[in-house]
Design an enzyme around this catalytic site. Structure first.
Site, short mmCIF file in Angstrom:
data_model
loop_
_atom_site.label_atom_id
_atom_site.label_comp_id
_atom_site.label_asym_id
_atom_site.label_seq_id
_atom_site.Cartn_x
_atom_site.Cartn_y
_atom_site.Cartn_z
CE LYS A 55 116.20 104.81 -71.50
NZ LYS A 55 115.28 104.49 -70.41
CD GLN A 99 114.78 101.86 -68.01
OE1 GLN A 99 115.30 102.94 -68.34
NE2 GLN A 99 113.94 101.23 -68.79
CG ASP A 122 111.59 109.01 -68.03
OD1 ASP A 122 111.63 108.73 -69.24
OD2 ASP A 122 112.02 108.26 -67.13
N1 GUN Z 1 110.69 101.74 -69.04
C1 GUN Z 1 110.14 101.56 -70.26
N2 GUN Z 1 110.03 102.74 -70.91
C2 GUN Z 1 110.54 103.68 -70.07
C3 GUN Z 1 110.73 105.07 -70.18
O1 GUN Z 1 110.39 105.72 -71.16
N3 GUN Z 1 111.30 105.67 -69.11
C4 GUN Z 1 111.67 104.99 -68.00
N4 GUN Z 1 112.20 105.67 -66.98
N5 GUN Z 1 111.51 103.70 -67.86
C5 GUN Z 1 110.96 103.04 -68.91
#
Ligand code: GUN
Length: 295
Positions: A55, A99, A122
Site C-alpha cells: 500500500k 490494518q 476502507d
Molecule cells: N485486512 C485484510 N483486508 C483488509 C482491508 O481491506 N483493510 C484493512 N484495513 N485491513 C485488511
C-alpha cells in the site's frame, strides 16, 4: 469453455494507478493539496506487513504523502485511539487505514468506528456502510476489495446487471456484505451464501456472477460453476505443495483455478486478480477524500 478470459487485475490496477497519478498531479498544481494516506499497523503479523508495504509503495508511486505508523503488538486500546484522534485532526491526512486483524486485546469495532467517516478510506465506518446499503454510493467510501471486484465485473458485463444471478460465497463485513450492496445497486439478483448454506454447489451453479470470499483454499470446484459464468476469486491463501518432491509455498484463491478455468467465461487469477485492484481502489478513495477536502 474454450475461450475463457483471464481477467488481468494487475494490468487494470496499473491503468487505474496511472489515472490516479495524473489526477494527483493536477490536484497538487491547481489546489496545492497532496493526498495523504496514513496506515496504522499494530504488531508484526507477516501477511499484514506485506499488504502494508504494498500500500505504501503504491501510494508513493501515485504521488501521495504516505505515512506508516507501526505500534507495538501489546499496544493498549487508548494508545491506538489516541493515534487515530491525532490523525483525524491532521488536515494533511485524507485517508486513515488501520490494518486488520488487530491483536486480541484491542476492540476492533471501537477502533474502526473512531476514524472520521470522511477519512475512512476502507469504508468500514457505520456511516459509510449505511450510505452504501441505502444505495448512496457516490457519497460513501466503498470498501476497496468489493469496489475493485465491481470494476472488473463491469468490464465484462457492463454497468447494468439486470436479469443476472449473482452468488457471493462469504458474508464478511469487508467483502461479502458490501459486494451484495454493489451488485444489488447494479440490478443483479443477489444471493449471499455462508457456512450454513444448504447445498452450496447447487446454489453456486445458478450464478452468472460468482464471487468467492471465504478464505478456504480451492474450495470452489469446476462443477460448481455455470458454464460461461464470471468468477471473481477474492481468496488469498498460502498453501504448501509438493513440486517434484520439494515442498513449496504457493498462493491460491478460494477457487480451484485449474478446474474453474475450463468452465468459466471469465475468471480472476490468484495472484494478479483482485489483490492489485484492492490497493488501486484504496488509492482512488484517498484521492477522492483529498479532492473533497479541497472543494
Ligand atoms: N485486512 C485484510 N483486508 C483488509 C482491508 O481491506 N483493510 C484493512 N484495513 N485491513 C485488511
Amino acid at each position: 469453455m474454450a475461450n475463457t478470459t483471464i481477467i488481468d487485475g494487475k494490468a487494470k490496477a496499473a491503468e487505474l494507478s496511472e489515472s490516479i497519478t495524473a489526477a494527483t498531479t493536477a490536484l497538487v498544481e491547481k489546489r496545492g493539496v497532496k493526498p495523504g494516506l496514513s496506515v496504522v499497523i499494530v504488531g508484526e503479523d507477516p501477511a499484514s506487513q506485506v499488504y502494508v508495504r504494498n500500500k505504501k509503495r503504491t501510494a508513493e508511486a501515485c504521488g501521495f504523502n504516505s505515512v506508516q505508523h507501526t505500534l507495538a503488538a501489546d499496544s493498549s486500546q487508548e494508545q491506538v485511539l489516541a493515534l487515530i484522534q491525532q490523525l483525524n485532526a491532521d488536515p494533511t491526512v485524507h485517508g486513515i487505514l488501520v490494518q486488520l486483524p488487530l491483536p486480541a486485546q484491542l476492540n476492533e469495532q471501537e477502533i474502526t468506528q473512531s476514524i472520521l467517516p470522511d477519512k475512512d478510506v476502507d469504508g468500514f465506518h457505520f456511516q459509510n456502510i449505511g450510505m452504501l446499503t441505502a444505495g448512496h454510493i457516490d457519497g460513501a467510501f466503498v470498501p476497496c476489495t468489493p469496489a475493485g471486484c465491481m470494476l472488473m465485473i463491469e468490464d465484462q458485463l457492463g454497468k447494468d446487471l439486470s436479469g443476472l444471478n449473482a452468488v457471493i460465497i462469504g458474508r464478511s463485513n469487508i467483502v461479502g456484505k458490501p459486494m451484495a450492496s454493489l451488485l444489488l445497486k447494479a440490478n443483479a439478483t443477489v444471493t449471499i451464501c455462508h457456512s450454513r448454506t444448504k447445498d452450496l454447489p447447487s446454489v453456486a451453479r445458478n450464478a452468472d456472477i460468482l464471487v468467492a470470499a471465504v478464505g478456504r483454499p480451492q474450495m470452489v470446484k469446476g462443477d460448481w460453476i455455470k458454464p460461461g459464468a464470471i468468477v471473481i476469486d477474492v481468496g488469498i491463501n498460502r498453501i504448501q505443495v509438493d513440486v517434484d518432491g520439494e515442498i513449496k509455498n504457493r498462493l491460491v484463491g478460494d477457487v480451484d483455478f485449474e478446474e474453474a478455468v475450463k468452465v468459466a467465461g471469465a475468471i480472476t487469477p490468484v495472484p494478479g486478480g483482485v489483490g492489485p485492484m484492492t490497493i488501486a481502489l484504496l488509492m482512488l478513495n484517498t484521492l477522492r477524500s483529498a479532492e473533497r477536502s479541497a472543494s
